[in-house]
Design an enzyme around this catalytic site. Structure first.
Site, PDB file in Angstrom:
ATOM      1  N   GLN A  43       0.855  -1.197   0.000  1.00 51.84           N
ATOM      2  CA  GLN A  43       0.000   0.000   0.000  1.00 51.84           C
ATOM      3  C   GLN A  43       0.888   1.243   0.000  1.00 51.84           C
ATOM      4  O   GLN A  43       1.496   1.565   1.036  1.00 51.84           O
ATOM      5  CB  GLN A  43      -0.867  -0.035   1.265  1.00 51.84           C
ATOM      6  CG  GLN A  43      -1.752   1.149   1.488  1.00 51.84           C
ATOM      7  CD  GLN A  43      -2.364   1.138   2.895  1.00 51.84           C
ATOM      8  OE1 GLN A  43      -1.827   0.491   3.795  1.00 51.84           O
ATOM      9  NE2 GLN A  43      -3.448   1.838   3.072  1.00 51.84           N
ATOM     10  N   GLY A  44       0.962   1.947  -1.125  1.00 51.91           N
ATOM     11  CA  GLY A  44       1.808   3.140  -1.230  1.00 51.91           C
ATOM     12  C   GLY A  44       0.992   4.398  -1.009  1.00 51.91           C
ATOM     13  O   GLY A  44       0.617   5.089  -1.969  1.00 51.91           O
TER      14      GLY A  44
ATOM     15  N   SER B  12       1.497   6.598   2.376  1.00 53.56           N
ATOM     16  CA  SER B  12       2.276   7.584   3.146  1.00 53.56           C
ATOM     17  C   SER B  12       3.522   8.041   2.378  1.00 53.56           C
ATOM     18  O   SER B  12       4.137   7.275   1.644  1.00 53.56           O
ATOM     19  CB  SER B  12       2.749   6.984   4.469  1.00 53.56           C
ATOM     20  OG  SER B  12       1.675   6.460   5.184  1.00 53.56           O
TER      21      SER B  12
ATOM     22  N   SER C 234       4.735  -1.209   3.996  1.00 47.44           N
ATOM     23  CA  SER C 234       4.883  -2.577   4.515  1.00 47.44           C
ATOM     24  C   SER C 234       4.902  -3.562   3.359  1.00 47.44           C
ATOM     25  O   SER C 234       4.113  -3.448   2.417  1.00 47.44           O
ATOM     26  CB  SER C 234       3.708  -2.940   5.431  1.00 47.44           C
ATOM     27  OG  SER C 234       3.617  -2.010   6.477  1.00 47.44           O
TER      28      SER C 234
ATOM     29  N   GLU D 173      -9.266  -1.156   6.306  1.00 50.60           N
ATOM     30  CA  GLU D 173      -8.029  -1.354   7.078  1.00 50.60           C
ATOM     31  C   GLU D 173      -8.296  -1.174   8.569  1.00 50.60           C
ATOM     32  O   GLU D 173      -7.764  -1.891   9.397  1.00 50.60           O
ATOM     33  CB  GLU D 173      -6.987  -0.331   6.602  1.00 50.60           C
ATOM     34  CG  GLU D 173      -5.606  -0.578   7.182  1.00 50.60           C
ATOM     35  CD  GLU D 173      -4.546   0.354   6.599  1.00 50.60           C
ATOM     36  OE1 GLU D 173      -4.889   1.217   5.758  1.00 50.60           O
ATOM     37  OE2 GLU D 173      -3.388   0.222   6.994  1.00 50.60           O
TER      38      GLU D 173
ATOM     39  N   GLU E 292      -4.224   9.772  17.678  1.00 54.89           N
ATOM     40  CA  GLU E 292      -4.712  11.158  17.700  1.00 54.89           C
ATOM     41  C   GLU E 292      -5.669  11.381  16.518  1.00 54.89           C
ATOM     42  O   GLU E 292      -6.729  12.018  16.663  1.00 54.89           O
ATOM     43  CB  GLU E 292      -3.547  12.161  17.604  1.00 54.89           C
ATOM     44  CG  GLU E 292      -2.676  12.244  18.846  1.00 54.89           C
ATOM     45  CD  GLU E 292      -1.724  11.060  18.997  1.00 54.89           C
ATOM     46  OE1 GLU E 292      -1.455  10.376  17.983  1.00 54.89           O
ATOM     47  OE2 GLU E 292      -1.274  10.802  20.122  1.00 54.89           O
TER      48      GLU E 292
END
Ligand SMILES: Cc1cc2nc3c(=O)[nH]c(=O)nc-3n(C[C@H](O)[C@H](O)[C@H](O)COP(=O)(O)OP(=O)(O)OC[C@H]3O[C@@H](n4cnc5c(N)ncnc54)[C@H](O)[C@@H]3O)c2cc1C
Length: 391
Positions: free
Chosen positions: A124-125, A127, A159, A242, A375
């Site tokens: 999963q690209g 970030s 990951s 997710e 957060e």
């Protein structure tokens, strides 16, 4: 709310149990990352061949069309049998479900069966070095050029990129548009020229995530998911899955994590007594037991809502926040039980248990960061679940 299962679901349980008893590998998972990857990939293929991979997926996409109750039972039985995890976690958890909703027929036919069989591993690209929580500020560009997009930029914390064949990639396709509106969602072949993967070492000592560089990578236009510049909406489907979809399985993992801590409390002695007899530790373990069970009951509640036809929404953030913070707190109890042993190399003969609680403790911090930090989950709960004014 009725928390008993009906006869048909119990019959399904028996079928799963019988298969798992005959098929869960007897040899334990290798400790080296390469060996562990091949082991989990072979296990997923075995599950796929027997029709157990993606059991909740529709039959049309190679799944079993299992009901929500069957999914819950399936997770419980996997845990009971101590079955290993499957290799293509991101493919199963987020890519397949996203493609089922937004993919073209061609994309579904091409990719979904190979996700289930672990023939193609996905990453999963999303970030980037300067775009994590504020994901919509991402800078990786995709520029149209004939029949292709040309992709240039960098992703980070990706990951499994070091073993992945394919990547779901968020790219900026309209830099002039407001930031949420100029993003597109691409399916990128990780073996394309111009893709470079550099593993990053984590706090745990493992290296499961990576930096990924895209230097003028050509991606055919049929690899676009949905409409051009509509990638943000598609990414929200991915993130909802997710954060929320795996909570039944996660609850079972939490129960296993607690069992490991309790087991350690029985083995580690202080003043000649096992710590499981210490009243303060017993209180904490009881509290942990309650919190893990609250998670189970919450899962039943979400399941009941879904059975009544309500889709999972931003409430997925509640689950994610609850279990990740709970596990961090629980793993701290594990460290307290280990005391000075916690500093030792878990492979040393002086380490008091075969369970590596040091690793579990260090890893639990990551859980409060990936798929949106605690957060950020609190912001989502405040604004989109409770309807509070934006901060
Ligand atoms: C183990 C692991 C695996 C990961 N795997 C992947 C992957 O496969 N693919 C992928 O794309 N990403 C992956 N990530 C990245 C993850 O999604 C990001 O780390 C996460 O979204 C946070 O982004 P950041 O690291 O840039 O931190 P930042 O966004 O820079 O945040 C730094 C701190 O500021 C706080 N903060 C930021 N904004 C706000 C706000 N508005 N209000 C309150 N506090 C705020 C955050 O909570 C955090 O404490 C992974 C991360 C980890 C730890």
């Amino acid at each position: 709310m009725d928390v008993r299962f009906d006869d048909a679901t119990e019959a399904f349980r028996q079928e799963v149990r019988t298969w798992l008893e005959a098929n869960v590998p007897r040899e334990s998972m290798p400790s080296d990352p390469q060996g562990a990857f091949h082991y989990t990939r072979a296990w997923q293929k075995k599950m796929f061949d027997a029709g157990w991979a993606g059991i909740h997926w529709p039959k049309a996409y190679g799944g079993r069309g299992a009901t929500l109750l069957e999914q819950a039972v399936f997770q419980q039985e996997l845990a009971r049998a101590q079955a290993p995890p499957m290799a293509n976690i991101l493919g199963l958890m987020i890519v397949g479900p996203t493609l089922m909703v937004h993919g073209t027929e061609e994309q579904k036919k091409r990719y979904i069966p190979r996700i289930l069989s672990a023939e193609e591993i996905w990453c999963q690209g999303f970030s980037e070095p300067n775009s994590g929580s504020d994901l919509a500020s991402l800078q990786t560009r995709a520029v149209e050029d004939g029949d292709d997009f040309v992709v240039h930029g960098q992703k980070i914390w990706t990951s499994m990129a070091h073993v992945a064949d394919m990547c779901i990639l968020l790219t900026r396709t309209d830099p002039q548009a407001p930031k949420h509106q100029g993003i597109s969602f691409l399916l990128v072949d990780m073996h394309s020229p111009g893709v470079t993967v550099k593993p990053l070492r984590q706090l745990t000592g493992g290296a499961e995530f990576n930096e990924v560089f895209f230097e003028n990578v050509r991606v055919p236009k049929q690899q676009l998911v949905g409409q051009l510049n509509d990638g943000w909406r598609i990414a929200m489907t991915t993130l909802t899955h997710e954060r929320g979809s795996a909570s039944f399985g996660t609850q079972v993992q939490m129960k296993r994590a607690l069992d490991n801590i309790i087991d350690t409390a029985k083995k580690v002695k202080r003043n000649g007594q096992p710590l499981s007899a210490d009243p303060v530790i017993r209180q904490k373990l009881a509290q942990a037991y309650i919190r893990v069970d609250v998670m189970r009951l919450n899962n039943y509640r979400s399941m009941t809502n879904q059975l009544r036809g309500q889709p999972p929404g931003p409430e997925a953030s509640l689950d994610k926040l609850y279990w990740s913070e709970m596990n961090k707190w629980m793993q701290e109890i594990g460290q307290e039980i280990l005391g000075p042993f916690s500093q030792l190399d878990p492979a040393s003969r002086h380490y008091p248990t075969s369970v590596n609680l040091q690793y579990s403790f260090l890893w639990s911090r990551a859980e409060t960061i990936y798929s949106g930090t605690s957060e950020i989950q609190r912001n989502i709960i405040g604004e989109r679940v409770l309807g509070l004014p934006r901060g």
